[in-house]
Design a protein around this motif. Structure first.
Motif, mmCIF file in Angstrom:
data_model
loop_
_atom_site.group_PDB
_atom_site.id
_atom_site.type_symbol
_atom_site.label_atom_id
_atom_site.label_comp_id
_atom_site.label_asym_id
_atom_site.label_seq_id
_atom_site.Cartn_x
_atom_site.Cartn_y
_atom_site.Cartn_z
ATOM 1 N N THR A 253 -50.378 20.743 42.670
ATOM 2 C CA THR A 253 -49.688 19.761 41.830
ATOM 3 C C THR A 253 -50.093 18.340 42.209
ATOM 4 O O THR A 253 -50.105 17.975 43.391
ATOM 5 C CB THR A 253 -48.169 19.931 41.977
ATOM 6 N N GLY A 254 -50.426 17.551 41.213
ATOM 7 C CA GLY A 254 -50.779 16.155 41.417
ATOM 8 C C GLY A 254 -52.260 15.883 41.490
ATOM 9 O O GLY A 254 -52.692 14.731 41.322
ATOM 10 N N VAL A 255 -53.083 16.915 41.735
ATOM 11 C CA VAL A 255 -54.522 16.691 41.911
ATOM 12 C C VAL A 255 -55.164 16.198 40.615
ATOM 13 O O VAL A 255 -55.920 15.211 40.607
ATOM 14 C CB VAL A 255 -55.222 17.962 42.426
ATOM 15 N N MET A 256 -54.887 16.871 39.508
ATOM 16 C CA MET A 256 -55.491 16.445 38.242
ATOM 17 C C MET A 256 -55.025 15.047 37.854
ATOM 18 O O MET A 256 -55.801 14.256 37.289
ATOM 19 C CB MET A 256 -55.176 17.455 37.141
ATOM 20 N N ASP A 257 -53.788 14.712 38.157
ATOM 21 C CA ASP A 257 -53.309 13.350 37.880
ATOM 22 C C ASP A 257 -54.077 12.334 38.712
ATOM 23 O O ASP A 257 -54.412 11.240 38.232
ATOM 24 C CB ASP A 257 -51.811 13.249 38.169
ATOM 25 N N ARG A 258 -54.367 12.651 39.964
ATOM 26 C CA ARG A 258 -55.122 11.728 40.818
ATOM 27 C C ARG A 258 -56.538 11.522 40.289
ATOM 28 O O ARG A 258 -57.111 10.447 40.453
ATOM 29 C CB ARG A 258 -55.156 12.230 42.256
ATOM 30 N N PHE A 259 -57.086 12.538 39.668
ATOM 31 C CA PHE A 259 -58.402 12.398 39.048
ATOM 32 C C PHE A 259 -58.335 11.643 37.718
ATOM 33 O O PHE A 259 -59.380 11.333 37.126
ATOM 34 C CB PHE A 259 -59.021 13.776 38.773
ATOM 35 N N GLY A 260 -57.121 11.380 37.245
ATOM 36 C CA GLY A 260 -56.971 10.782 35.921
ATOM 37 C C GLY A 260 -57.166 11.781 34.803
ATOM 38 O O GLY A 260 -57.478 11.406 33.665
ATOM 39 N N LEU A 261 -56.950 13.091 35.133
ATOM 40 C CA LEU A 261 -57.187 14.158 34.166
ATOM 41 C C LEU A 261 -55.942 15.004 33.928
ATOM 42 O O LEU A 261 -56.039 16.155 33.533
ATOM 43 C CB LEU A 261 -58.339 15.056 34.657
ATOM 44 N N GLY A 262 -54.759 14.424 34.174
ATOM 45 C CA GLY A 262 -53.513 15.113 33.856
ATOM 46 C C GLY A 262 -53.307 15.210 32.356
ATOM 47 O O GLY A 262 -54.088 14.649 31.556
ATOM 48 N N TYR A 263 -52.245 15.901 31.957
ATOM 49 C CA TYR A 263 -52.044 16.164 30.530
ATOM 50 C C TYR A 263 -51.938 14.896 29.708
ATOM 51 O O TYR A 263 -52.555 14.786 28.632
ATOM 52 C CB TYR A 263 -50.810 17.034 30.317
ATOM 53 N N GLU A 264 -51.171 13.922 30.173
ATOM 54 C CA GLU A 264 -50.973 12.708 29.365
ATOM 55 C C GLU A 264 -52.290 11.986 29.134
ATOM 56 O O GLU A 264 -52.560 11.501 28.031
ATOM 57 C CB GLU A 264 -49.948 11.788 30.041
ATOM 58 N N ASN A 265 -53.114 11.898 30.160
ATOM 59 C CA ASN A 265 -54.423 11.266 29.983
ATOM 60 C C ASN A 265 -55.316 12.072 29.058
ATOM 61 O O ASN A 265 -56.014 11.520 28.199
ATOM 62 C CB ASN A 265 -55.107 11.083 31.345
ATOM 63 N N CYS A 266 -55.297 13.396 29.233
ATOM 64 C CA CYS A 266 -56.131 14.247 28.372
ATOM 65 C C CYS A 266 -55.665 14.200 26.925
ATOM 66 O O CYS A 266 -56.484 14.265 25.996
ATOM 67 C CB CYS A 266 -56.137 15.682 28.905
ATOM 68 N N ARG A 267 -54.357 14.068 26.738
ATOM 69 C CA ARG A 267 -53.843 13.981 25.366
ATOM 70 C C ARG A 267 -54.304 12.686 24.697
ATOM 71 O O ARG A 267 -54.539 12.653 23.481
ATOM 72 C CB ARG A 267 -52.325 14.064 25.375
ATOM 73 N N ARG A 268 -54.442 11.637 25.489
ATOM 74 C CA ARG A 268 -54.961 10.392 24.921
ATOM 75 C C ARG A 268 -56.447 10.531 24.582
ATOM 76 O O ARG A 268 -56.927 9.946 23.599
ATOM 77 C CB ARG A 268 -54.728 9.238 25.897
ATOM 78 N N ILE A 269 -57.164 11.280 25.396
ATOM 79 C CA ILE A 269 -58.579 11.517 25.125
ATOM 80 C C ILE A 269 -58.751 12.385 23.886
ATOM 81 O O ILE A 269 -59.602 12.117 23.027
ATOM 82 C CB ILE A 269 -59.247 12.217 26.328
ATOM 83 N N ARG A 270 -57.935 13.426 23.797
ATOM 84 C CA ARG A 270 -58.049 14.438 22.729
ATOM 85 C C ARG A 270 -56.636 14.836 22.314
ATOM 86 O O ARG A 270 -56.022 15.714 22.923
ATOM 87 C CB ARG A 270 -58.820 15.645 23.267
ATOM 88 N N PRO A 271 -56.045 14.204 21.293
ATOM 89 C CA PRO A 271 -54.641 14.455 20.940
ATOM 90 C C PRO A 271 -54.314 15.914 20.650
ATOM 91 O O PRO A 271 -53.174 16.349 20.878
ATOM 92 C CB PRO A 271 -54.438 13.585 19.692
#
Length: 431
Positions: free
Chosen positions: A122-140
């Motif tokens: 938990t938290g690793v993908m967020d630290r990479f900037g690749l958590g769900y919220e960021n990915c949703r902004r990239i690809r809704p």
């Protein structure tokens, strides 16, 4: 899994039979960016790949997925049998996610994707900037599947989890084994496999929902949640009675006679799940119609109370003849039964050969490798022909060129910046 061993088993398994060349696939056009490792995530994405999805596996440069080193490891492959088992039909791209340039490549891949799967702590993908919220902004419309140990939120979200831990903490181990000793874990990673099945189901459900609504969503599957489910109806029984399940070895607490018996030449299991099966067993298999009609054994609870004496009667009868004798009689009588086999015996059995479970598939280094197929049969969209698990980063140039449209200059600049690891930065990379 050396060359000699493969040569010895070549005659045991047929070559894979190709699917019809023009048949569609169930997930044609679906792209999955797979950040997962070990078993629960990769097995889920392998199932999606088998159904026709394009799965791009993101791995650490050089080392790759830790499952690659699980034995037996073939030195020519630089990975082992477990990795082969759970990573076919994927493309591997080696990216250093600790590099900003590597993360940018991952973001570009996500921009083209339908599904993201990850099972980091938990938290690793967020630290990479690749958590769900960021990915949703990239690809809704992205479907973002997280496989975790105890969930992504709450006081236990930081806990690490592996299959045996889920087995013990869910109560699963307490149910299995014999009453005079501690419970035992299943050696097979049953929690990882079933969690993978849940994750695959969740992704498929989300894909259907997106077809209807146009919206992507986040999905979470927890190893622990799934492990509790895998205790079966025992959890509901405990809620009704207040009593925990007891260990019964190879017998059943719910049906009788069910268990392992010894024939003249080996062991087999029978399962009398209802009164009619018991009556057929007694009348048509061991020629004891008097016991089939006896009030002493009329119901399941009656038989459970008299399990020891009933097992003794059956044991004496079964010891007189070999398995082949009893198998034919029980099959004719409609009594569920099965020989107690080793894994090697099971995968070479007539049943396994008839179903095409284990086959040989081409491999560019070894010539061929064994393959264990999914137990799914589609009549219209058959699963894809299996391609062996990739080497670390094997498809990097192909994916960067064909999926992302990077030119040579772009790739060289990323390599020099460390996007593909330290080794890649010192090599000229051509696409």
């Amino acid at each position: 899994m050396g060359a000699k061993m493969l040569d010895e088993i070549e005659a045991d398994f047929p070559e894979h039979t190709p699917r019809p060349s023009h048949a569609p696939t169930a997930l044609d056009g679906i792209r999955v960016v797979d950040f997962s490792h070990f078993i629960a995530g990769p097995f889920a994405t392998m199932m999606l790949a088998d159904m026709g999805a394009e799965v791009i596996k993101i791995e650490a440069p050089g080392r790759g997925d830790d499952l690659r080193r699980y034995p037996p490891v073939d030195p020519r492959l630089k990975h082992g049998a477990p990795f082969l088992w759970t990573n076919r039909n994927k493309r591997s791209v080696a990216i250093d996610l600790k590099s900003p340039e590597g993360v940018e490549v991952a973001r570009d891949l996500i921009r083209t994707a339908d599904v993201v799967v990850e099972n980091f702590s938990t938290g690793v993908m967020d630290r990479f900037g690749l958590g769900y919220e960021n990915c949703r902004r990239i690809r809704p419309s992205i479907i973002y599947c997280s496989v975790s140990a105890y969930g992504r939120e709450g006081p236990f979200s930081d806990r690490l989890g592996f299959d045996p831990i889920a087995q013990v903490e869910s109560g699963f181990v307490s149910m299995n084994g014999y009453p005079d000793r501690e419970g035992v874990r299943a050696l097979s990673p049953v929690m990882d496999i079933s969690t993978a099945m849940m994750a695959c189901n969740a992704v498929l459900g989300a894909l259907v929902a997106r077809e209807r609504t146009g919206a992507g969503q986040a999905i979470e599957v927890s190893l622990f949640d799934n492990a509790v489910l895998m205790t079966g109806y025992a959890s509901m029984q405990q809620l009704f009675t207040g009593a925990d399940p007891q260990r019964h070895g190879n017998t059943s607490p719910d049906t009788c006679p069910s268990g392992v018996f010894q024939g003249k030449d080996g062991a087999f299991y029978i399962n009398c799940g209802n009164d009619k099966i018991f009556q057929r067993l007694m009348s048509n298999v061991i020629d004891r119609p008097d016991l089939a009609s006896s009030d002493l054994y009329a119901t399941g609870p009656d038989r459970i109370r008299r399990r020891e004496e009933l097992f003794a009667i059956l044991g004496d009868a079964f010891a007189q003849y070999p398995w082949s004798h009893w198998q034919s009689r029980m099959r004719a009588a409609g009594v569920p039964c099965g020989k107690v086999r080793t894994v090697g015996e099971a995968i070479r059995s007539p049943e396994a050969r008839e179903r095409g479970i284990v086959t040989r598939i081409p491999h560019e280094t070894l010539g061929w490798v064994p393959n264990v197929n999914l137990p799914i049969r589609f009549s219209h969209t058959p699963i894809v022909d299996p391609v062996a698990a990739p080497a670390v980063g094997q498809h990097k140039e192909l994916v960067l060129r064909d999926v992302l449209g990077y030119d040579d200059e772009h790739v060289t600049r990323l390599a020099e910046a460390g996007a593909f690891g330290a080794d890649a930065s010192s090599q000229a990379i051509k696409v």
